[in-house]
Scaffold this motif. Structure first.
Motif, mmCIF file in Angstrom:
data_model
loop_
_atom_site.group_PDB
_atom_site.id
_atom_site.type_symbol
_atom_site.label_atom_id
_atom_site.label_comp_id
_atom_site.label_asym_id
_atom_site.label_seq_id
_atom_site.Cartn_x
_atom_site.Cartn_y
_atom_site.Cartn_z
ATOM 1 N N LYS A 222 -9.216 -50.844 -15.481
ATOM 2 C CA LYS A 222 -9.165 -52.076 -15.619
ATOM 3 C C LYS A 222 -11.005 -52.366 -16.650
ATOM 4 N N ILE A 223 -11.779 -51.242 -16.615
ATOM 5 C CA ILE A 223 -12.373 -51.863 -17.288
ATOM 6 C C ILE A 223 -12.384 -51.306 -18.512
ATOM 7 N N ASP A 224 -12.790 -50.221 -18.820
ATOM 8 C CA ASP A 224 -12.786 -49.447 -19.551
ATOM 9 C C ASP A 224 -11.594 -48.813 -20.117
ATOM 10 N N ALA A 225 -10.006 -48.950 -19.981
ATOM 11 C CA ALA A 225 -9.000 -48.402 -20.695
ATOM 12 C C ALA A 225 -8.459 -49.536 -21.756
ATOM 13 N N GLY A 226 -8.731 -48.596 -22.760
ATOM 14 C CA GLY A 226 -8.585 -48.826 -24.489
ATOM 15 C C GLY A 226 -9.514 -49.278 -25.199
ATOM 16 N N GLU A 228 -14.160 -48.196 -25.786
ATOM 17 C CA GLU A 228 -15.426 -47.451 -24.716
ATOM 18 C C GLU A 228 -16.116 -47.304 -24.081
ATOM 19 N N PRO A 229 -15.602 -46.220 -23.240
ATOM 20 C CA PRO A 229 -15.985 -46.453 -21.465
ATOM 21 C C PRO A 229 -18.113 -47.266 -20.808
ATOM 22 N N MET A 230 -17.440 -47.782 -20.252
ATOM 23 C CA MET A 230 -19.232 -48.329 -19.278
ATOM 24 C C MET A 230 -19.294 -47.641 -18.288
ATOM 25 N N ILE A 231 -18.091 -47.490 -17.362
ATOM 26 C CA ILE A 231 -18.596 -47.057 -15.905
ATOM 27 C C ILE A 231 -18.504 -44.991 -15.910
ATOM 28 N N HIS A 232 -19.518 -44.600 -15.965
ATOM 29 C CA HIS A 232 -19.929 -42.711 -16.266
ATOM 30 C C HIS A 232 -19.834 -42.611 -14.821
#
Length: 246
Positions: A222-226, A228-232
């Motif tokens: 929900k947050i990172d789909a499509g 730049e990722p924020m959850i690592h």
């Protein structure tokens, strides 16, 4: 913007959720190292310079939110450095450091545009406290309502439960919201599965780590789909959230 650190301090953050930046300028290496260590403990990003020219160059590249500036430098005095810094960033707060305690020196520094003044030898606690006050008053740390958490382009309202990324609404379940809130209250900090279980599910750590992995995967969709990722993931350590790399 503010949040609470693991040590119980109220952390100051930039509007994008990144750490406050401070430039420390002094030609005594022992002083710059001591100050840098104390200020990093506040969660701030620190850069140091040993003379005026390096200070001006570092300020241009680093874009600090505040400067700790020695009055006496090898190549120019602090007032000259201040003048050059002000041409680059007019409203950036500057805290003068000096071995001189004469009233006329303090007046000269403040009249030239310095925001505060500390004499050597100084207390680290005093320098930190004065810097925090300067940064707050300058507006460098965002003054959003405390119910709103911001990390990069991700915003979470703790009162309304609205979540957006880059202005786009994101709908979360109650558990997803609690997990995201915990991550966003601790930006750039690695949180272990045990910590997350205890905070979000109130479980003791006992083989239930798979539920954390499952809900992290839900959030990522929900947050990172499509985007730049924020959850690592930090292998064998846990998870963290931080602003996406542009």
């Amino acid at each position: 913007m503010t949040t609470t650190s693991p040590q119980g301090r109220t952390e100051l953050l930039r509007p994008d959720g990144s750490p406050v930046r401070v430039l420390v300028v002094d030609d005594e290496q022992s002083i710059t190292e001591l100050l840098s260590m104390a200020l990093r403990y506040e969660g701030w990003q620190i850069r140091s310079a040993a003379d005026g020219r390096d200070a001006v160059r570092a300020a241009r590249e680093f874009r600090p939110d505040a400067v700790v500036l020695d009055m006496m430098l090898p190549d120019m005095d602090g007032l000259s450095v201040l003048g050059r810094l002000r041409r680059e960033q007019q409203d950036m707060p500057v805290l003068f450091l000096t071995a001189r305690d004469a009233v006329e020196d303090r007046i000269a520094g403040l009249t030239a545009g310095g925001d505060d003044y500390v004499t050597k030898p100084f207390s680290l606690e005093e320098v930190v406290a004065r810097l925090r006050g300067l940064i707050r008053r300058s507006g460098a740390a965002d003054r959003r309502p405390e119910s709103v958490l911001v990390v990069g382009d991700l915003t979470l309202d703790e009162d309304s439960h609205d979540v957006t990324r880059a202005g786009v609404d994101i709908h979360l379940t109650a558990t997803e919201f609690e997990l995201l809130r915990y991550l966003m209250r601790n930006p750039r900090r690695v949180l272990s599965k045990a910590q997350i279980l205890d905070r979000v599910w109130s479980y003791d750590f006992g083989g239930r780590a798979n539920v954390v992995e499952l809900y992290i995967s839900y959030l990522r969709r929900k947050i990172d789909a499509g985007r730049e990722p924020m959850i690592h993931t930090r292998r064998s350590a846990g998870y963290l959230i931080k602003p996406a790399v542009a």
